[in-house]
Motif scaffolding. Structure first.
Motif, PDB file in Angstrom:
ATOM      1  N   GLY A 129      50.350  39.864  47.484  1.00  0.00           N
ATOM      2  CA  GLY A 129      49.368  40.948  47.378  1.00  0.00           C
ATOM      3  C   GLY A 129      47.972  40.548  47.837  1.00  0.00           C
ATOM      4  O   GLY A 129      46.975  40.852  47.187  1.00  0.00           O
ATOM      5  N   ILE A 130      47.903  39.858  48.981  1.00  0.00           N
ATOM      6  CA  ILE A 130      46.604  39.328  49.434  1.00  0.00           C
ATOM      7  C   ILE A 130      46.147  39.923  50.765  1.00  0.00           C
ATOM      8  O   ILE A 130      45.301  39.346  51.450  1.00  0.00           O
ATOM      9  CB  ILE A 130      46.639  37.780  49.540  1.00  0.00           C
ATOM     10  CG1 ILE A 130      47.824  37.329  50.412  1.00  0.00           C
ATOM     11  CG2 ILE A 130      46.722  37.156  48.159  1.00  0.00           C
ATOM     12  CD1 ILE A 130      47.800  35.848  50.758  1.00  0.00           C
ATOM     13  N   GLN A 131      46.704  41.083  51.106  1.00  0.00           N
ATOM     14  CA  GLN A 131      46.321  41.701  52.388  1.00  0.00           C
ATOM     15  C   GLN A 131      44.816  41.993  52.448  1.00  0.00           C
ATOM     16  O   GLN A 131      44.213  42.012  53.515  1.00  0.00           O
ATOM     17  CB  GLN A 131      47.113  42.991  52.584  1.00  0.00           C
ATOM     18  CG  GLN A 131      47.061  43.538  54.003  1.00  0.00           C
ATOM     19  CD  GLN A 131      47.880  44.808  54.149  1.00  0.00           C
ATOM     20  OE1 GLN A 131      48.770  45.080  53.344  1.00  0.00           O
ATOM     21  NE2 GLN A 131      47.569  45.603  55.159  1.00  0.00           N
ATOM     22  N   ASP A 132      44.203  42.211  51.302  1.00  0.00           N
ATOM     23  CA  ASP A 132      42.766  42.518  51.268  1.00  0.00           C
ATOM     24  C   ASP A 132      41.900  41.273  51.434  1.00  0.00           C
ATOM     25  O   ASP A 132      40.709  41.377  51.684  1.00  0.00           O
ATOM     26  CB  ASP A 132      42.408  43.215  49.948  1.00  0.00           C
ATOM     27  CG  ASP A 132      42.731  42.360  48.729  1.00  0.00           C
ATOM     28  OD1 ASP A 132      43.630  41.482  48.836  1.00  0.00           O
ATOM     29  OD2 ASP A 132      42.100  42.550  47.684  1.00  0.00           O
ATOM     30  N   ARG A 133      42.504  40.084  51.290  1.00  0.00           N
ATOM     31  CA  ARG A 133      41.705  38.854  51.305  1.00  0.00           C
ATOM     32  C   ARG A 133      42.103  37.878  52.400  1.00  0.00           C
ATOM     33  O   ARG A 133      41.372  36.944  52.702  1.00  0.00           O
ATOM     34  CB  ARG A 133      41.875  38.105  49.972  1.00  0.00           C
ATOM     35  CG  ARG A 133      41.035  38.595  48.832  1.00  0.00           C
ATOM     36  CD  ARG A 133      41.584  38.061  47.513  1.00  0.00           C
ATOM     37  NE  ARG A 133      42.836  38.734  47.171  1.00  0.00           N
ATOM     38  CZ  ARG A 133      43.740  38.265  46.311  1.00  0.00           C
ATOM     39  NH1 ARG A 133      43.549  37.102  45.737  1.00  0.00           N
ATOM     40  NH2 ARG A 133      44.845  38.940  46.049  1.00  0.00           N
ATOM     41  N   ALA A 134      43.312  38.055  52.936  1.00  0.00           N
ATOM     42  CA  ALA A 134      43.809  37.092  53.914  1.00  0.00           C
ATOM     43  C   ALA A 134      43.129  37.316  55.267  1.00  0.00           C
ATOM     44  O   ALA A 134      42.984  38.447  55.727  1.00  0.00           O
ATOM     45  CB  ALA A 134      45.316  37.228  54.055  1.00  0.00           C
TER      46      ALA A 134
END
Lengths: 363, 261
Positions: free
Chosen positions: B45-50
């Protein structure tokens, strides 16, 4: 992150140029420096590493100048005011990240402290990094290059470099030299706000709020194109932008040029010797003028052509074998002004040398 | 099932649907590596940070592959760019994606020093034993005797050395918190797990994480499907040992990785 003002009001100081740059970067709200040791820029890092933690700023010593340049670009992408400093062979390596900065319009700032060349040359001084800093890398020289002459200018133009980079989004250089780096001089350092200088804020390219592709489009930057036409369109657009901002970025100083038979043209510290020489020659009754481009990229072309149109001869004085002269010849193309050389590659130039040369020319 | 649902199942959620089908050659391993990475990003769930950085070479074709902020860098320079991003904004999760030429030849000094400094980034290096984009020249990973455009009579280790052991080198110079593994496109579930652990290692702030992936280049290998599969499943593992090489706080972690993959 503590953001106490590094300089309250203004202060008269006596510093080396490298120390001045570190203070100016702090005053310009620079966030992070990436650097690799090379003389004569080292003390920029030394002062920065001492000062930075006190004001919540960062530093990373990288494995080479390629890495220093590319980590600086990473810092910029993350939305921080990142900068680096280098010289000579380090500047050669720095051209690679700089060309990526041009390709992607990344506001990278680099302080260049010129040393002798070619190759390792000397660690002392030169003006032999003009061609490389203005036109280096594989590209079209879409950069801003300020050539400073005094410690006061080092302070003023380092602040200005960060503002210009983030305003225009072209990589920006402060082109100093080993003399300026190591010499101590009096100057006034100040809080830019007190002088009415607005600091242009940085802006993240990456990591803006929201999920990319869901809440906002992803920010995706490339420097490789499949078709000639694709690249051509991008470069043409950049060149247009560059041409548009060039007149507003270009700076110069001119004195006694209206009736001059000979105009001494110089940049950086050599311009100081040139101005002293011209003043003394004027006192002796010689009709000699002075022209100094402060920006070497873009060159103050209009003013250069005006001066070239009014005078018969230029004496180009520089600590290189005609690197400034080549820029001038291009800028003044078509003018009939004779361009005479006072070239001393990697050597300082004194007012006496300029006076002697001018007298020889004027007879 | 609607087309949209079918696509959603077939592709990781963080993939950019509008740039698919992708630009890699038929049979290329990159698509599989990026799929495993995509699922790992989805799971975490890191699409916003990757933040994704790709090198020059075939990996550059992934510059618009994901719905992630993405930078295409220069040949070998992805590691420092991602390092700079991570240093400047530690909340982001930095992924540097490159080939064996970019990581082990022109950018090897960056890989070595990023590992030695324990940069909190994740480097994924695709090893297909040669330079793909430039037309199949010898890479540091080329096998002894392997024919390439610059070793037309086969690589002679006496003259040009043996295949570069990347993860082993990174494991030797990195700190205790580093995660180092070698996966293969021949074992997708294991690869996905390695990539997920590499990202988790960064998220936990443990240290540097590095995954080499054994991959295929049928175009330059000039192999058919059967020969390609034989290369990645049987030939390459003779030189490149698959498994977790360094796992923080789990000394026996290498056990069983091949079997349960």
């Amino acid at each position: 992150m503590p953001k106490d003002k590094p300089i309250e009001g203004e202060k008269r100081v006596f510093m080396t140029g490298n120390e001045v740059v570190a203070w100016a970067a702090l005053a310009a709200d620079a966030d992070i420096m990436f650097g690799y040791p090379i003389t004569p820029q080292n003390e920029i890092m030394h002062y920065w590493t001492r000062l930075a933690p006190k004001f919540g700023r960062d530093f990373l010593q990288t494995e080479d100048e390629l890495s220093a340049g590319f980590t600086t670009l990473g810092g910029v992408l993350a939305g921080r005011k990142a900068f680096t400093a280098t010289a000579g062979p380090g500047n050669t390596l720095m051209q690679e990240p700089m060309s990526m900065a041009e390709a992607m319009r990344l506001p990278m700032v680099a302080i260049i402290t010129q040393r002798g060349g070619p190759s390792t040359g000397t660690v002392i001084y030169s003006q032999q990094e003009v061609t490389m800093t203005t036109l280096g890398g594989n590209g079209e020289g879409m950069r801003i290059v300020y050539s400073t002459a005094t410690h006061q200018e080092l302070f003023d133009y380092t602040i200005k470099a960060f503002n210009a980079a983030w305003k225009y989004r072209f990589p920006t250089f402060v082109l100093g030299d080993g003399y300026q780096s190591k010499m101590r001089e009096s100057l006034t350092i100040y809080d830019p706000a007190e002088r009415g200088i607005a600091i242009v804020p940085p802006e993240p390219y990456f990591g803006k709020p929201g999920v990319p592709g869901v809440d906002r489009p992803p920010s995706q930057l490339r420097n490789t194109y499949n078709m000639e036409e694709e690249l051509y369109e991008v470069v043409e657009h950049y060149l247009e932008d560059y041409a548009k901002v060039a007149p507003e970025v270009a700076e110069y100083h001119a004195h006694y040029v209206d009736d001059a038979d000979l105009v001494v043209v110089a940049h950086g510290v050599v311009a100081r010797a040139a101005l002293m020489a011209v003043k003394e020659l004027r006192e002796d009754g010689y009709k000699v003028g002075y022209f100094r481009p402060v920006t070497l990229r873009p060159l103050p072309e209009k003013e250069l052509r005006e001066v070239a149109g009014r005078t018969k001869k230029f004496l180009v004085a520089e600590s290189a074998n005609g690197q400034l002269a080549r820029l001038l010849k291009e800028g003044a193309y078509g003018c009939t002004t004779e361009m005479l050389p006072l070239f001393r590659p990697g050597m300082g130039i004194t007012p006496e040398e300029v006076i002697a040369e001018a007298k020889k020319i004027l007879g | 099932m609607s087309l949209a649902q079918t696509i959603e199942l077939a592709m990781p959620r963080c993939w950019r649907v509008d740039t698919k089908p992708h630009k890699f050659c038929p049979g290329c391993g990159h698509g599989l590596v990026l799929k495993a990475l995509g699922y790992a990003i989805d799971e975490l769930g890191i699409q916003d940070r990757a933040v994704f950085g790709c090198d020059i070479g075939c990996s550059l074709l992934s510059w618009d592959f994901f719905n992630l902020d993405t930078i295409q860098t220069h040949h070998g320079r992805t590691t420092p760019v991602i390092t700079g991003i991570k240093r400047a904004n530690p909340k982001l999760i930095g992924i540097a994606y490159m080939g064996d030429g970019g990581g082990y030849a022109i950018g090897s000094q960056h890989l070595v020093n990023a590992a030695a400094r324990d940069e909190k980034i994740t480097v994924i290096l695709v090893n297909n034993t040669q330079y793909g984009m430039t037309g199949g020249q010898m890479a540091p990973t080329t096998l002894p005797g392997q024919k390439t455009e610059t070793t037309p009579y086969g690589r002679d280790p006496e003259k040009t050395g043996f295949p570069f052991q990347g993860p082993e080198m990174v494991a030797a110079i990195s700190r205790a918190g580093a995660y180092v593994a070698r996966g293969t496109v021949a074992n997708f579930r294991q690869l996905q797990r390695f990539l997920k652990r590499a990202l988790e290692n960064q998220m936990a702030g443990n240290g540097f994480s590095f995954v080499e992936v054994i991959s295929a280049c049928p175009t330059n290998w000039r192999t058919n499907a059967e020969e390609t599969w034989n290369m990645i499943e049987h030939v390459l593992p003779q030189y490149f040992k698959v498994g977790e090489i360094k796992v923080p706080g789990a000394p026996a972690a290498q056990e069983g990785e091949k079997k349960d993959g």
